[in-house]
Write an enzyme that holds these catalytic residues in place. Structure first.
Site, PDB file in Angstrom:
ATOM      1  N   GLY A  44       0.772  -1.227   0.000  1.00 14.54           N
ATOM      2  CA  GLY A  44       0.000   0.000   0.000  1.00 14.54           C
ATOM      3  C   GLY A  44       0.804   1.278   0.000  1.00 14.54           C
ATOM      4  O   GLY A  44       0.237   2.365   0.100  1.00 14.54           O
ATOM      5  N   THR A  45       2.131   1.192  -0.118  1.00 16.51           N
ATOM      6  CA  THR A  45       2.951   2.402  -0.071  1.00 16.51           C
ATOM      7  C   THR A  45       3.059   3.092  -1.431  1.00 16.51           C
ATOM      8  O   THR A  45       3.594   4.201  -1.498  1.00 16.51           O
ATOM      9  CB  THR A  45       4.355   2.068   0.441  1.00 16.51           C
ATOM     10  OG1 THR A  45       4.887   0.968  -0.308  1.00 16.51           O
ATOM     11  CG2 THR A  45       4.313   1.696   1.916  1.00 16.51           C
ATOM     12  N   LYS A  56       4.087   1.436  -4.710  1.00 12.01           N
ATOM     13  CA  LYS A  56       5.118   0.961  -5.635  1.00 12.01           C
ATOM     14  C   LYS A  56       4.556   0.860  -7.052  1.00 12.01           C
ATOM     15  O   LYS A  56       5.175   1.341  -8.007  1.00 12.01           O
ATOM     16  CB  LYS A  56       5.652  -0.398  -5.154  1.00 12.01           C
ATOM     17  CG  LYS A  56       6.269  -0.372  -3.771  1.00 12.01           C
ATOM     18  CD  LYS A  56       6.809  -1.724  -3.375  1.00 12.01           C
ATOM     19  CE  LYS A  56       5.729  -2.753  -3.202  1.00 12.01           C
ATOM     20  NZ  LYS A  56       4.808  -2.414  -2.066  1.00 12.01           N
ATOM     21  N   THR A  57       3.406   0.237  -7.198  1.00 13.45           N
ATOM     22  CA  THR A  57       2.806   0.112  -8.523  1.00 13.45           C
ATOM     23  C   THR A  57       2.376   1.469  -9.065  1.00 13.45           C
ATOM     24  O   THR A  57       2.498   1.737 -10.269  1.00 13.45           O
ATOM     25  CB  THR A  57       1.609  -0.847  -8.457  1.00 13.45           C
ATOM     26  OG1 THR A  57       2.024  -2.088  -7.874  1.00 13.45           O
ATOM     27  CG2 THR A  57       1.049  -1.107  -9.839  1.00 13.45           C
ATOM     28  N   HIS A  81     -13.456  -2.024  32.281  1.00 17.86           N
ATOM     29  CA  HIS A  81     -12.213  -2.384  31.574  1.00 17.86           C
ATOM     30  C   HIS A  81     -11.616  -1.165  30.867  1.00 17.86           C
ATOM     31  O   HIS A  81     -10.425  -0.852  31.033  1.00 17.86           O
ATOM     32  CB  HIS A  81     -12.522  -3.492  30.557  1.00 17.86           C
ATOM     33  CG  HIS A  81     -11.322  -4.044  29.865  1.00 17.86           C
ATOM     34  ND1 HIS A  81     -10.720  -5.230  30.216  1.00 17.86           N
ATOM     35  CD2 HIS A  81     -10.581  -3.564  28.813  1.00 17.86           C
ATOM     36  CE1 HIS A  81      -9.686  -5.461  29.429  1.00 17.86           C
ATOM     37  NE2 HIS A  81      -9.583  -4.464  28.560  1.00 17.86           N
ATOM     38  N   GLU A  82     -12.436  -0.459  30.084  1.00 13.72           N
ATOM     39  CA  GLU A  82     -11.913   0.696  29.346  1.00 13.72           C
ATOM     40  C   GLU A  82     -11.580   1.854  30.278  1.00 13.72           C
ATOM     41  O   GLU A  82     -10.658   2.637  29.990  1.00 13.72           O
ATOM     42  CB  GLU A  82     -12.922   1.135  28.279  1.00 13.72           C
ATOM     43  CG  GLU A  82     -13.297   0.054  27.274  1.00 13.72           C
ATOM     44  CD  GLU A  82     -12.097  -0.543  26.557  1.00 13.72           C
ATOM     45  OE1 GLU A  82     -11.089   0.172  26.379  1.00 13.72           O
ATOM     46  OE2 GLU A  82     -12.157  -1.730  26.204  1.00 13.72           O
ATOM     47  N   HIS A 120      -8.026   1.231  31.475  1.00  8.42           N
ATOM     48  CA  HIS A 120      -7.054   1.617  30.442  1.00  8.42           C
ATOM     49  C   HIS A 120      -6.896   3.135  30.388  1.00  8.42           C
ATOM     50  O   HIS A 120      -5.770   3.663  30.323  1.00  8.42           O
ATOM     51  CB  HIS A 120      -7.528   1.116  29.071  1.00  8.42           C
ATOM     52  CG  HIS A 120      -7.271  -0.330  28.817  1.00  8.42           C
ATOM     53  ND1 HIS A 120      -6.060  -0.939  29.049  1.00  8.42           N
ATOM     54  CD2 HIS A 120      -8.086  -1.306  28.331  1.00  8.42           C
ATOM     55  CE1 HIS A 120      -6.136  -2.215  28.724  1.00  8.42           C
ATOM     56  NE2 HIS A 120      -7.363  -2.467  28.285  1.00  8.42           N
ATOM     57  N   ASP A 137      -4.993  -7.969  25.234  1.00  5.67           N
ATOM     58  CA  ASP A 137      -4.059  -7.217  26.072  1.00  5.67           C
ATOM     59  C   ASP A 137      -2.907  -8.099  26.534  1.00  5.67           C
ATOM     60  O   ASP A 137      -1.737  -7.682  26.540  1.00  5.67           O
ATOM     61  CB  ASP A 137      -4.791  -6.642  27.284  1.00  5.67           C
ATOM     62  CG  ASP A 137      -5.889  -5.674  26.878  1.00  5.67           C
ATOM     63  OD1 ASP A 137      -5.802  -5.141  25.761  1.00  5.67           O
ATOM     64  OD2 ASP A 137      -6.812  -5.452  27.676  1.00  5.67           O
TER      65      ASP A 137
END
Length: 682
Positions: free
Chosen positions: A238-239, A241-242, A457-458, A461, A533
């Protein structure tokens, strides 16, 4: 781009004309068919009217009723066949009046008479009716056989001509197995130039030298320089090249051939090598020219590392490619451009100077490159006046060019779904979150118990992420399922990060453990939500020990050869390069890093449990909180600008009555990350 070779143009058949030889054969086939049909009617007497086949009983009834006609125009004939006891009586009979015209309808008939059985009865009936038939001798058995065989013969002739053309076409395609499948790109169809390529400035400058050399070779030959015979473009998927190769084709005024690495390898042995020879032969006829091979790792894979033996066909193709690029009989003027995202599996002979002289790394774009890429792709959509692409570029570190193009497209789809006339910042942010973390799944039926557990839980974090010093800034916290996660705590770095510090790694482990610890303290139970995690903490701690030399006990030694890609055929036979005692020490150090991060996060959550409760309640009420809103809750206990409230939150269960034990004294002193930050005033 220059016009095609005149020789190649002459060899092409005129458009719409077809093959004149096939048309001539079609006319001959039609004439034969018509002749056979005419012969059938000639042998049938040239009568196109259908003759009724009647039985002997019907014939006798017609005689008694007087329906059988007997005059000069309608004679009754008896055809006698030599050597047979069967005779055929033919003539005409009156079928009655027509319903449309009212006239008598006369129809021909024929009936077969077996003379030993009812021949005398037929003769007596004819005599009684006053009819004297004329007798004809028929000895043309061959004509009868031909008449019966004519439909079969006609079908066989048509079948022969059909299969003959198919076999010849198959022969031509079989002879074309060894022909190259390289396609020449015309300048009219390919309108992509270097203006459409952004974010890869260094790579664009290196490949633009090829175009400059092809346009003005004397500029480089004055000092004795030689243009590279091959350029290998390496980069993550995806950088671009083509896309860069298509831009070269759009800029160069020379023939440009494009082919995929998988087009060489076929089920027939030797076809790949033949196609390589044919491809370079076409290139030499059109020299100077460019040949682009996409995904060259399909044909240029390392020789001698196949599982259970080598791949003879692929190795023959690779050998021919090596010889054509720089062998005994090579000519200048054919430049190879290849692209791959697996340079580790390519054969070393393919990468040496003289074949691929230059390796161009097409890396992920930085913040300026991402902004330029967004500007290029945003030309195709309609943006609102207040959209700032630089903010989106800063918030998308690690995005490739393909992901940025997908971001613009997703933003356009979201705006169209909302019925907007232009794309705003909100749609760009939503598209960024969708591309990175997945789409929100609001339709997922979660129980209240799962929502409460996800909120704790969140919240764990988020609290640890804000309080620790060396973590990335908190971007957003949500308990709306997104992708495969029931909730997400999103952090975005302030800029592009090219190295990873030890303190950042330790704080990252502690922040990742915060969700499991919050469940342990407030729910008094564990869920499977922390599986990812645990995987991230273990992977990060093992890299710190085995790759980055961040362990004081094991030192700056690499344990095991760690590569970005695994070449299974090469790595299967390798033994571990450290002892069993060292492996046990590695496991202990990995466990120590994880346990220390777990203890630090547990101490923070225990100390600021009231802040965790505030964050969890806000998540249950609003479902999504920004990083600034979480910081306000931690610092002041309130939110000045709360999000839009959609529905009433479920009540939180009361926290456990028993106090949570303090962490052991052995892990409470100051840690390598600088210790606990001072708690913010409530």
């Amino acid at each position: 781009m220059s016009e095609e070779n005149p020789k190649q143009q002459k060899e092409q058949p005129p458009s719409g004309g077809g093959d004149p030889q096939l048309n001539w054969r079609g006319l001959v086939l039609l004439a034969v068919g018509l002749a056979l049909i005419g012969g059938v009617f000639l042998f049938r007497g040239g009568n196109l009217t259908q003759t009724d086949e009647i039985s002997n009983k019907q014939f006798l009834d017609y005689l008694k009723e007087g329906k059988v006609l007997s005059d000069e125009k309608h004679p009754v004939e008896v055809v006698v066949e030599e050597g047979r006891n069967t005779q055929t009586v033919t003539g005409f009979y009156n079928r009655g009046k027509s319903l449309t015209t009212g006239n008598e309808v006369e129809s021909p008939f024929r009936t077969q008479v077996f003379m030993p059985f009812n021949g005398d009865e037929i003769k007596a009936a004819l005599t009684a009716a006053g009819i004297t038939p004329s007798v004809k001798q028929s000895s043309n058995l061959l004509a009868s056989a031909l008449i019966s065989f004519l439909p079969i013969a006609l079908f066989l002739v048509i079948l022969y001509f059909f299969f003959r053309s198919q076999i010849k076409m198959a022969g031509r395609s079989a002879m074309s197995f060894g022909k190259s499948k390289a396609r020449m790109l015309s300048k009219d169809k390919n309108r992509i130039t270097f203006k459409d390529v952004a974010g890869v400035e260094e790579a664009r400058e290196e490949v633009s030298e090829l175009v400059d050399f092809l346009k003005d070779p004397k500029k480089f030959q004055k000092l004795g320089g030689r243009i590279p015979k091959g350029v290998l473009m390496v980069g993550s998927p995806g950088t671009g090249k083509t896309l860069l190769a298509r831009a070269i084709a759009g800029e160069a005024d020379v023939p440009f051939f494009s082919i995929s690495g998988s087009d060489f390898v076929e089920m027939f042995v030797g076809v790949g090598a033949s196609r390589v020879r044919d491809m370079f032969e076409q290139g030499r006829k059109s020299a100077p020219c460019l040949i682009f091979i996409d995904e060259i790792d399909a044909v240029g894979r390392h020789r001698g590392h196949g599982m259970g033996g080598g791949h003879d066909e692929r190795e023959q193709t690779l050998n021919q490619l090596l010889v054509e690029m720089d062998g005994f009989d090579t000519q200048d003027g054919v430049i190879i451009i290849a692209a791959t995202n697996r340079p580790d599996v390519l054969d070393p002979a393919l990468l040496r100077p003289g074949r691929f002289d230059r390796e161009v790394t097409v890396s992920l774009p930085d913040v300026r490159g991402r902004e330029e890429i967004l500007k290029v792709h945003s030309k195709k959509v309609k943006l609102a006046t207040g959209v700032d692409l630089s903010i989106i570029a800063r918030g998308t570190p690690g995005f490739s060019g393909a992901e940025l193009a997908n971001l613009i497209n997703e933003a356009a789809l979201i705006a169209a779904r909302k019925g907007l006339k232009a794309i705003n910042n909100a749609e760009m942010e939503e598209a960024r979150d969708k591309v990175r973390w997945g789409r929100e799944r609001r339709s997922l039926a979660m129980s209240e118990k799962e929502k409460i557990s996800t909120a704790w839980h969140e919240a764990g974090h988020a609290l640890v992420s804000v309080l620790l010093e060396h973590t990335d800034p908190l971007h957003k916290v949500t308990i709306i399922p997104r992708g495969r996660a029931l909730g997400v705590t999103m952090s975005l770095p302030e800029g592009d990060q090219y190295s990873f510090h030890r303190k950042e790694a330790l704080d990252m482990i502690a922040m990742t453990a915060g969700g499991r610890i919050a469940e342990e303290i407030f729910v008094e139970d564990f869920t499977t939500g922390a599986s990812n995690d645990i995987k991230q903490m273990t992977r990060l701690a093992r890299k710190m020990v085995c790759e980055w030399g961040m362990s004081d006990k094991l030192g700056m030694v690499e344990y095991g050869e760690h590569e970005d890609h695994v070449f299974l055929a090469r790595d299967m036979g390798r033994a571990r390069d450290y002892s069993e005692a060292t492996a046990q020490e590695i496991d202990r150090e990995v466990r120590r890093f994880v346990d220390e991060g777990y203890a630090r996060a547990k101490a923070l959550i225990t100390e600021h449990r009231d802040k965790v409760e505030l964050i969890a309640k806000a998540l249950l009420e609003y479902e999504t909180l920004d990083g600034d809103q979480v910081k306000e809750l931690i610092e002041t206990g309130t939110m000045k600008n709360p999000p839009y409230k959609e529905k009433a939150p479920p009540p939180l269960p009361p926290p456990p009555a028993e106090a949570v034990p303090e962490p052991p004294e052995s892990i409470k002193p100051e840690f390598p990350s600088g210790g606990f930050p001072a708690p913010a005033p409530a």
